[in-house]
Design an enzyme around this catalytic site. Sequence first.
Site, PDB file in Angstrom:
ATOM      1  N   GLY A   7      -6.398  -8.138  -8.657  1.00 16.56           N
ATOM      2  CA  GLY A   7      -6.384  -6.818  -9.377  1.00 16.56           C
ATOM      3  C   GLY A   7      -7.320  -6.163  -9.905  1.00 16.56           C
ATOM      4  N   ARG A  44      -2.889  -8.514  -3.160  1.00 14.64           N
ATOM      5  CA  ARG A  44      -2.005  -9.840  -3.562  1.00 14.64           C
ATOM      6  C   ARG A  44      -1.785 -10.176  -2.003  1.00 14.64           C
ATOM      7  NH1 ARG A  44      -3.959 -10.702  -8.891  1.00 14.64           N
ATOM      8  NH2 ARG A  44      -3.301  -9.524  -9.908  1.00 14.64           N
ATOM      9  N   TYR A 101      -2.166  -1.498 -17.663  1.00  9.82           N
ATOM     10  CA  TYR A 101      -2.773  -0.890 -16.506  1.00  9.82           C
ATOM     11  C   TYR A 101      -4.104   0.178 -16.959  1.00  9.82           C
ATOM     12  CZ  TYR A 101       0.310  -3.072 -13.313  1.00  9.82           C
ATOM     13  OH  TYR A 101       1.439  -4.067 -13.088  1.00  9.82           O
ATOM     14  N   ASP A 139     -11.313 -15.120 -17.331  1.00  8.49           N
ATOM     15  CA  ASP A 139     -10.605 -16.662 -17.937  1.00  8.49           C
ATOM     16  C   ASP A 139     -11.894 -17.798 -16.378  1.00  8.49           C
ATOM     17  OD1 ASP A 139      -9.571 -14.904 -14.916  1.00  8.49           O
ATOM     18  OD2 ASP A 139      -7.338 -15.995 -16.172  1.00  8.49           O
ATOM     19  N   ASP A 148     -10.520 -16.440  -9.289  1.00  8.23           N
ATOM     20  CA  ASP A 148      -9.943 -17.392  -8.805  1.00  8.23           C
ATOM     21  C   ASP A 148      -9.072 -17.484  -7.558  1.00  8.23           C
ATOM     22  OD1 ASP A 148      -7.768 -16.590 -10.191  1.00  8.23           O
ATOM     23  OD2 ASP A 148      -6.743 -17.941 -10.604  1.00  8.23           O
ATOM     24  N   ARG A 171      -2.955 -13.331 -19.001  1.00 10.70           N
ATOM     25  CA  ARG A 171      -1.809 -14.420 -18.313  1.00 10.70           C
ATOM     26  C   ARG A 171      -2.479 -15.481 -18.623  1.00 10.70           C
ATOM     27  NH1 ARG A 171       0.164 -12.801 -13.092  1.00 10.70           N
ATOM     28  NH2 ARG A 171      -1.844 -11.872 -12.084  1.00 10.70           N
ATOM     29  N   GLU A 186      -0.981 -10.939 -23.343  1.00 15.79           N
ATOM     30  CA  GLU A 186       0.325 -11.266 -22.517  1.00 15.79           C
ATOM     31  C   GLU A 186       0.882 -12.621 -22.091  1.00 15.79           C
ATOM     32  OE1 GLU A 186       0.607  -9.531 -18.670  1.00 15.79           O
ATOM     33  OE2 GLU A 186      -1.480 -10.412 -18.893  1.00 15.79           O
ATOM     34  N   ILE A 226      -6.026  -0.170 -19.427  1.00 15.49           N
ATOM     35  CA  ILE A 226      -7.091  -0.450 -19.937  1.00 15.49           C
ATOM     36  C   ILE A 226      -8.198  -1.467 -19.597  1.00 15.49           C
ATOM     37  CG2 ILE A 226      -6.144  -1.413 -22.261  1.00 15.49           C
ATOM     38  CD1 ILE A 226      -7.060  -4.574 -21.055  1.00 15.49           C
ATOM     39  N   THR A 244     -12.531 -10.691 -13.383  1.00 15.40           N
ATOM     40  CA  THR A 244     -11.702 -10.653 -13.869  1.00 15.40           C
ATOM     41  C   THR A 244     -11.440  -9.860 -15.162  1.00 15.40           C
ATOM     42  OG1 THR A 244     -10.174 -12.027 -15.330  1.00 15.40           O
ATOM     43  CG2 THR A 244     -11.992 -12.764 -15.157  1.00 15.40           C
ATOM     44  N   ILE A 245     -10.212  -8.858 -15.446  1.00 18.44           N
ATOM     45  CA  ILE A 245     -10.973  -8.430 -16.701  1.00 18.44           C
ATOM     46  C   ILE A 245     -10.303  -9.310 -17.695  1.00 18.44           C
ATOM     47  CG2 ILE A 245      -8.547  -8.402 -16.653  1.00 18.44           C
ATOM     48  CD1 ILE A 245     -10.614  -5.442 -17.170  1.00 18.44           C
ATOM     49  N   ASP A 246      -9.409 -10.675 -16.984  1.00 17.38           N
ATOM     50  CA  ASP A 246      -9.146 -11.807 -18.444  1.00 17.38           C
ATOM     51  C   ASP A 246     -10.641 -12.171 -18.712  1.00 17.38           C
ATOM     52  OD1 ASP A 246      -6.676 -10.438 -17.935  1.00 17.38           O
ATOM     53  OD2 ASP A 246      -5.858 -12.060 -17.183  1.00 17.38           O
TER      54      ASP A 246
HETATM   55  N1  LIG Z   1      -4.929 -20.891  -2.665  1.00 19.25           N
HETATM   56  C1  LIG Z   1      -5.434 -19.341  -2.287  1.00 19.25           C
HETATM   57  N2  LIG Z   1      -5.400 -19.797  -0.771  1.00 19.25           N
HETATM   58  C2  LIG Z   1      -6.248 -18.764   0.020  1.00 19.25           C
HETATM   59  N3  LIG Z   1      -5.885 -17.696  -0.276  1.00 19.25           N
HETATM   60  C3  LIG Z   1      -5.520 -17.288  -1.387  1.00 19.25           C
HETATM   61  C4  LIG Z   1      -4.895 -18.062  -2.624  1.00 19.25           C
HETATM   62  N4  LIG Z   1      -4.600 -17.519  -3.910  1.00 19.25           N
HETATM   63  C5  LIG Z   1      -4.982 -16.353  -3.735  1.00 19.25           C
HETATM   64  N5  LIG Z   1      -5.009 -16.039  -2.388  1.00 19.25           N
HETATM   65  C6  LIG Z   1      -5.581 -14.456  -1.607  1.00 19.25           C
HETATM   66  O1  LIG Z   1      -6.521 -13.848  -2.462  1.00 19.25           O
HETATM   67  C7  LIG Z   1      -6.031 -12.997  -2.821  1.00 19.25           C
HETATM   68  C8  LIG Z   1      -6.242 -12.442  -4.294  1.00 19.25           C
HETATM   69  O2  LIG Z   1      -6.216 -13.834  -5.373  1.00 19.25           O
HETATM   70  P1  LIG Z   1      -5.449 -13.315  -6.243  1.00 19.25           P
HETATM   71  O3  LIG Z   1      -4.626 -14.212  -6.916  1.00 19.25           O
HETATM   72  O4  LIG Z   1      -3.998 -11.687  -6.144  1.00 19.25           O
HETATM   73  O5  LIG Z   1      -6.374 -12.420  -7.569  1.00 19.25           O
HETATM   74  P2  LIG Z   1      -7.209 -12.917  -8.049  1.00 19.25           P
HETATM   75  O6  LIG Z   1      -8.489 -12.308  -6.830  1.00 19.25           O
HETATM   76  O7  LIG Z   1      -8.030 -11.523  -8.886  1.00 19.25           O
HETATM   77  O8  LIG Z   1      -7.338 -14.133  -8.814  1.00 19.25           O
HETATM   78  C9  LIG Z   1      -4.880 -12.488  -2.008  1.00 19.25           C
HETATM   79  O9  LIG Z   1      -5.158 -11.970  -0.980  1.00 19.25           O
HETATM   80  C10 LIG Z   1      -4.986 -13.811  -2.502  1.00 19.25           C
HETATM   81  O10 LIG Z   1      -3.246 -14.366  -0.913  1.00 19.25           O
HETATM   82  O1  LIG Z   2       0.108  -6.010 -11.838  1.00 12.62           O
HETATM   83  P1  LIG Z   2      -1.372  -7.086 -11.138  1.00 12.62           P
HETATM   84  O2  LIG Z   2      -1.683  -6.361 -10.650  1.00 12.62           O
HETATM   85  O3  LIG Z   2      -0.693  -8.323 -10.731  1.00 12.62           O
HETATM   86  O4  LIG Z   2      -1.907  -7.795 -12.353  1.00 12.62           O
HETATM   87  C1  LIG Z   2      -1.565  -7.693 -13.253  1.00 12.62           C
HETATM   88  C2  LIG Z   2      -2.455  -8.562 -14.503  1.00 12.62           C
HETATM   89  O5  LIG Z   2      -4.045  -9.261 -13.383  1.00 12.62           O
HETATM   90  C3  LIG Z   2      -4.822  -9.412 -14.369  1.00 12.62           C
HETATM   91  O6  LIG Z   2      -5.050  -8.700 -15.051  1.00 12.62           O
HETATM   92  C4  LIG Z   2      -5.188 -10.760 -14.455  1.00 12.62           C
HETATM   93  O7  LIG Z   2      -6.284 -10.611 -12.891  1.00 12.62           O
HETATM   94  P2  LIG Z   2      -7.394 -10.862 -12.826  1.00 12.62           P
HETATM   95  O8  LIG Z   2      -7.486 -11.842 -14.210  1.00 12.62           O
HETATM   96  O9  LIG Z   2      -7.749 -11.897 -12.020  1.00 12.62           O
HETATM   97  O10 LIG Z   2      -7.986  -9.848 -13.517  1.00 12.62           O
HETATM   98  C5  LIG Z   2      -3.167 -10.181 -16.153  1.00 12.62           C
HETATM   99  O11 LIG Z   2      -3.851 -10.279 -17.073  1.00 12.62           O
HETATM  100  C6  LIG Z   2      -2.369  -9.042 -15.664  1.00 12.62           C
HETATM  101  O12 LIG Z   2      -1.507  -9.504 -16.297  1.00 12.62           O
HETATM  102 MG   LIG Z   3      -5.829 -14.323 -10.456  1.00 10.27          MG
END
Ligand SMILES: Nc1ncnc2c1ncn2[C@@H]1O[C@H](COP(=O)(O)OP(=O)(O)O)[C@@H](O)[C@H]1O
Ligand SMILES: O=P(O)(O)OC[C@H]1O[C@](O)(COP(=O)(O)O)[C@@H](O)[C@@H]1O
Ligand SMILES: [Mg+2]
Length: 442
Positions: free
Chosen positions: A89, A155, A363, A213, A181, A256, A310, A365, A209-211
């Site tokens: 995100g 994603r 979005y 977390d 993560d 989240r 949320e 924010i 991470t915007i959250d």
């Molecule tokens: N367990 C995982 N193993 C490999 N790639 C992953 C895994 N989880 C997420 N990814 C990949 O990392 C990228 C970002 O993950 P996502 O969960 O969408 O956002 P964030 O990094 O903010 O948590 C995406 O391309 C996703 O497919």
């Molecule tokens: O609609 P998208 O792009 O999946 O993102 C929405 C979600 O991503 C989040 O911002 C969390 O993402 P990050 O912690 O990775 O920044 C949630 O709070 C929100 O619901």
């Molecule tokens: Mg994440």
Amino acid sequence: MTLELDDLRVRTLGECRFDSPFAEMLATKRTSPHYVHEDDRVLVDDTVSVLLARGVPIDRLPSLEAAGPRRKVYFDPAATSVGIVTCGGLCPGLNDVIRGIVQELTEHYAVAHIYGFRNGYAGLTRRHRERVVELDLHAVRDINNDGGTILGSSRGDQCPEEMVDTLVELGIDVLFVIGGDGSMRGAMKLTREIDARGLDIAVVGVPKTIDNDLPYTDQSFGFQTAFAQATEFIASVFVESQAAENGVGIVKLMGRHSGFIACYAALSNNDADFVLIPEVPFVLDGPNGVLRRVEDHVRRHGQVVIVVAEGAGQELLEQEGRTTDASGNTKLGDIGLFLKQKITEHLTEVDLPPTVRYLDPSYAIRSVAANAYDSVYCVRLAHAAVHAGMAGRTDTVVVRWRRRFVHIPMRLITSHRNQVDPDGDLWMSVLEATGQPASFGT
Ligand SMILES: Nc1ncnc2c1ncn2[C@@H]1O[C@H](COP(=O)(O)OP(=O)(O)O)[C@@H](O)[C@H]1O
Ligand SMILES: O=P(O)(O)OC[C@H]1O[C@](O)(COP(=O)(O)O)[C@@H](O)[C@@H]1O
Ligand SMILES: [Mg+2]
């Protein structure tokens, strides 16, 4: 999770043998209250009781490697090629991090090539390889003025073998992954594949991470900008709620699994009367339920403002039919609209027909440019990441921990989630500021 010193050691590709462009500047530097020498370490814990409870000598206490420039580096700068990818995100400051990495690598290390992969990990796959862009000072000149990421994001899972093929084809020595993560889980799969092939490629993460977390980081970059934006929406519903009879303002904010944005935004101007977060479950009905408390507030003050994260109260919503997004994150039920409906019904029933103002800034924010504070934070994280990569650190994330920039093993950042502690001082501040009860229900 109990951490031992050895859990905190970061991986390095090998001995640093090349002169660093910072060697001269570092020659006389020693640890001071404002600088940690590369041979020194930063303590994980900061209270006397926790340190004493560990019962080990000071040099065995859990500690972290200091980030920053080294006197020697692992990669020969002139022969080094680097890749940058932003995933997951959006978050204010992504462009600042990209810009900081490119500037540092160009102006100080003068590396051979810097490649930007488009749209997250998808940009490392075979079908997107031709979309790789070469980054230089010109390409990143003003990008900090814009929200989002010039590289794009995405994603969705990609194949680690294919991504490593791309790194090899471009001759990448260091890959910088700016992401959350999920991105770090993906980065660890990359390092596993790199190891399996015996390649000499470093992977360094900048946590996003915007959250807020992610664990082991004081506060994530962009978080401050995001909650400042959120504050504006709370101020709007406050004004609206004051002007109406039985005015009810509800703002639903991102978060989240963690309610940090809701807590900070609510504390910032102190307009909120109730803050609902995922970490503190609540009930709606009964004498101590949210609905009765809201009713009492409206009776006493003529209006009420509720800030809800949320991810709060998900257990109150229909669980069936929940789907996941491309990265496997569960899609949440809409607690904001649910509350709006329940509060409207309840206040109408008790003869306080409300005027409800509901805002879901969503979005709005996170799509803005970073504020000055976050920009500074981003550039410093970027510098730390570059130094870590050039020094051959891999499987490593740069974070700020207790105001020091440090290296942590990547797996720790995915080990658990940072959440608002209902017994901690942040939540206590929220309770003090709002006057809401510590719990709803029994
Ligand atoms: N367990 C995982 N193993 C490999 N790639 C992953 C895994 N989880 C997420 N990814 C990949 O990392 C990228 C970002 O993950 P996502 O969960 O969408 O956002 P964030 O990094 O903010 O948590 C995406 O391309 C996703 O497919
Ligand atoms: O609609 P998208 O792009 O999946 O993102 C929405 C979600 O991503 C989040 O911002 C969390 O993402 P990050 O912690 O990775 O920044 C949630 O709070 C929100 O619901
Ligand atoms: Mg994440």
